[in-house]
Design an enzyme around this catalytic site. Structure first.
Site, PDB file in Angstrom:
ATOM      1  N   GLU A  26     -18.325  12.870   2.889  1.00 10.61           N
ATOM      2  CA  GLU A  26     -19.366  12.474   1.931  1.00 10.61           C
ATOM      3  C   GLU A  26     -18.753  12.213   0.554  1.00 10.61           C
ATOM      4  O   GLU A  26     -17.608  12.563   0.276  1.00 10.61           O
ATOM      5  CB  GLU A  26     -20.441  13.555   1.851  1.00 10.61           C
ATOM      6  N   LYS A  87     -26.632   9.683  -7.442  1.00 11.03           N
ATOM      7  CA  LYS A  87     -26.605  10.595  -6.299  1.00 11.03           C
ATOM      8  C   LYS A  87     -27.697  10.144  -5.332  1.00 11.03           C
ATOM      9  O   LYS A  87     -28.860  10.064  -5.709  1.00 11.03           O
ATOM     10  CB  LYS A  87     -26.864  12.025  -6.787  1.00 11.03           C
ATOM     11  N   VAL A 107     -25.071  14.912   1.793  1.00 12.63           N
ATOM     12  CA  VAL A 107     -24.957  15.202   3.227  1.00 12.63           C
ATOM     13  C   VAL A 107     -26.014  14.425   4.005  1.00 12.63           C
ATOM     14  O   VAL A 107     -25.720  13.827   5.042  1.00 12.63           O
ATOM     15  CB  VAL A 107     -25.088  16.722   3.486  1.00 12.63           C
ATOM     16  N   ASP A 139     -38.206  23.414  -3.889  1.00 12.62           N
ATOM     17  CA  ASP A 139     -36.946  22.683  -3.812  1.00 12.62           C
ATOM     18  C   ASP A 139     -36.181  23.086  -2.557  1.00 12.62           C
ATOM     19  O   ASP A 139     -35.583  24.162  -2.495  1.00 12.62           O
ATOM     20  CB  ASP A 139     -36.106  22.948  -5.073  1.00 12.62           C
ATOM     21  N   SER A 141     -33.380  21.165  -0.009  1.00 12.72           N
ATOM     22  CA  SER A 141     -32.570  19.952   0.140  1.00 12.72           C
ATOM     23  C   SER A 141     -33.041  19.113   1.325  1.00 12.72           C
ATOM     24  O   SER A 141     -33.387  19.644   2.390  1.00 12.72           O
ATOM     25  CB  SER A 141     -31.110  20.335   0.336  1.00 12.72           C
ATOM     26  N   ALA A 142     -33.012  17.809   1.122  1.00 14.52           N
ATOM     27  CA  ALA A 142     -33.336  16.881   2.216  1.00 14.52           C
ATOM     28  C   ALA A 142     -32.286  16.946   3.329  1.00 14.52           C
ATOM     29  O   ALA A 142     -32.513  16.407   4.422  1.00 14.52           O
ATOM     30  CB  ALA A 142     -33.433  15.455   1.669  1.00 14.52           C
ATOM     31  N   ASP A 143     -31.171  17.620   3.056  1.00 20.19           N
ATOM     32  CA  ASP A 143     -30.144  17.777   4.103  1.00 20.19           C
ATOM     33  C   ASP A 143     -30.755  18.385   5.368  1.00 20.19           C
ATOM     34  O   ASP A 143     -30.449  17.952   6.480  1.00 20.19           O
ATOM     35  CB  ASP A 143     -29.013  18.712   3.632  1.00 20.19           C
ATOM     36  N   LYS A 160     -24.593  26.228   0.332  1.00 20.00           N
ATOM     37  CA  LYS A 160     -24.117  26.687  -0.977  1.00 20.00           C
ATOM     38  C   LYS A 160     -24.755  28.031  -1.348  1.00 20.00           C
ATOM     39  O   LYS A 160     -25.945  28.229  -1.149  1.00 20.00           O
ATOM     40  CB  LYS A 160     -24.384  25.613  -2.027  1.00 20.00           C
TER      41      LYS A 160
HETATM   42  N1  PSU Z   1     -20.609  20.544  -0.847  1.00 15.10           N
HETATM   43  C1  PSU Z   1     -19.827  20.806  -1.933  1.00 15.10           C
HETATM   44  N2  PSU Z   1     -20.180  20.211  -3.120  1.00 15.10           N
HETATM   45  C2  PSU Z   1     -21.268  19.366  -3.232  1.00 15.10           C
HETATM   46  C3  PSU Z   1     -22.083  19.106  -2.095  1.00 15.10           C
HETATM   47  C4  PSU Z   1     -21.698  19.722  -0.916  1.00 15.10           C
HETATM   48  O1  PSU Z   1     -18.843  21.559  -1.846  1.00 15.10           O
HETATM   49  O2  PSU Z   1     -21.522  18.844  -4.331  1.00 15.10           O
HETATM   50  C5  PSU Z   1     -23.288  18.156  -2.210  1.00 15.10           C
HETATM   51  C6  PSU Z   1     -23.646  17.549  -0.850  1.00 15.10           C
HETATM   52  O3  PSU Z   1     -23.619  16.146  -0.990  1.00 15.10           O
HETATM   53  C7  PSU Z   1     -25.044  18.047  -0.561  1.00 15.10           C
HETATM   54  C8  PSU Z   1     -25.608  18.133  -1.947  1.00 15.10           C
HETATM   55  O4  PSU Z   1     -25.765  17.182   0.274  1.00 15.10           O
HETATM   56  O5  PSU Z   1     -24.525  18.749  -2.660  1.00 15.10           O
HETATM   57  C9  PSU Z   1     -26.911  18.912  -1.988  1.00 15.10           C
HETATM   58  O6  PSU Z   1     -27.655  18.500  -3.083  1.00 15.10           O
HETATM   59  P1  PSU Z   1     -29.220  18.863  -3.182  1.00 15.10           P
HETATM   60  O7  PSU Z   1     -29.242  20.362  -3.251  1.00 15.10           O
HETATM   61  O8  PSU Z   1     -29.694  18.184  -4.448  1.00 15.10           O
HETATM   62  O9  PSU Z   1     -29.863  18.316  -1.955  1.00 15.10           O
HETATM   63 MN    MN Z   2     -33.070  19.651  -4.364  1.00 15.69          MN
END
Ligand code: PSU
Ligand code: MN
Length: 305
Positions: A26, A87, A107, A139, A141-143, A160
């Site tokens: 990614e 993003k 992701v 909140d 993630s859409a992941d 994370k």
């Molecule tokens: N893994 C990492 N660093 C990152 C990410 C993943 O070590 O920055 C990114 C990925 O692209 C993941 C995104 O999909 O963070 C999640 O963002 P959000 O919580 O806004 O969905």
């Molecule tokens: Mn989010």
């Protein structure tokens, strides 16, 4: 997708034609997850890790309204250095393509594009998930939702640790996303080797992962992803006490500044890196490197001999 919408690099196209191992990578981590100028060096290093293990890297991003699978040097540089690179989650792909915009893929967006291309193995750092403030912000993630509908194997160091990890694990269970602990009975904690949460299934070799992938396909049913949860080595993890202290400050500051939506994750990652004297960054990188190496080994085991 038409040829002008989804563009494969020559290297990736050839690898797919010959059924050689390919690993999707990614780009949000490069554009929005790591500080410049280190981010470009890391992006190049990760591709090298894949090659050394005998597979072809396919870093994915959107540039000028085109979804690219496999980036050349100057495209990788743009993702790393161009501040106008947005993003993009999977829902952002269509508007970005239509507008001719450029963005790094999360992701969710990367998994979607990789699966469309016919790639089965994908490496990242840590997935997105349910944020700790979920009851007020909703909140998540859409992941997670995308991975529930996409047949891809994602090698990650868990989700994370800035997130509500137990809640995220519950969501993954509800969504039917399989999780394999790689050499561990515990779900990894991203910067930390363990989140303290147990996993139901443990595997110890790339061949064992491949056996699960084959069983997924033999079984049919919903097209869900498979998570290979690969912990950072204990000697490379962030000091857990430092992690907890700096993360608490980061969450407070994030709330006070009213940061919301797509900005939350990059803000928290950056805050941790700055307030741990870079130690969180090193742990993050160690995790990503390990995941990329393992993903390449799985891709080699998955490819026809
Ligand atoms: N893994 C990492 N660093 C990152 C990410 C993943 O070590 O920055 C990114 C990925 O692209 C993941 C995104 O999909 O963070 C999640 O963002 P959000 O919580 O806004 O969905
Ligand atoms: Mn989010």
């Amino acid at each position: 997708m038409s040829d002008t919408t989804l563009l494969l690099s020559e290297e990736v196209r050839e690898a797919l034609d010959r059924r050689r191992p390919v690993v999707a990578l990614e780009s949000t981590i490069i554009a929005h997850g790591l500080p410049s100028p280190r981010n470009l060096r890391v992006a190049e290093e990760l591709e090298e890790v894949v090659r050394t293990a005998g597979a072809v890297p396919a870093t994915i991003a959107v540039l000028d309204g085109r979804a690219l699978v496999g980036l050349d040097k100057s495209q990788l540089e743009r993702v790393a250095n161009d501040d106008s690179v947005r993003k993009l989650g999977h829902r952002d792909l269509a508007p970005a393509l239509a507008a001719g915009a450029s963005g790094a893929t999360t992701v969710s967006a990367t998994a979607l594009l990789a699966a469309r291309t016919g790639l089965r193995i994908f490496a990242t750092g840590g997935l997105g998930g349910v944020h700790r403030e979920w009851t007020t912000t909703q909140d998540e993630s859409a992941d997670l939702g995308l991975l529930a509908r996409t047949r891809i194997t994602v090698v990650c160091a868990g989700v994370k640790s800035i997130l509500d990890v137990p809640a995220t694990l519950q969501r993954l269970e509800t969504l039917g996303v399989g999780i394999l602990g790689y050499g561990t009975e515990y779900f990894p904690g991203f910067y930390l080797s363990s989140s303290g949460e147990p996993v139901d299934w443990t595997v110890r070799t790339p061949d064992e992962v491949v056996a699960v992938m084959r069983a997924q396909d033999a079984l049919g049913g919903p097209e869900a992803a498979l998570l290979v949860a690969n912990p950072v080595a204990e000697c490379e993890q962030l000091d857990p006490a430092l992690h907890d202290r700096v993360l608490a400050d980061a969450l407070t500051e994030c709330g006070e500044r009213g940061i919301a939506g797509q900005g939350v994750t990059p803000f928290l990652l950056d805050y941790l890196a700055r307030h741990s004297e870079g130690a969180s960054l090193e742990a993050n990188l160690a995790a990503v490197r390990g995941n990329v190496r393992l993903a390449a080994e799985i891709a080699v085991a998955w490819a026809p001999a």
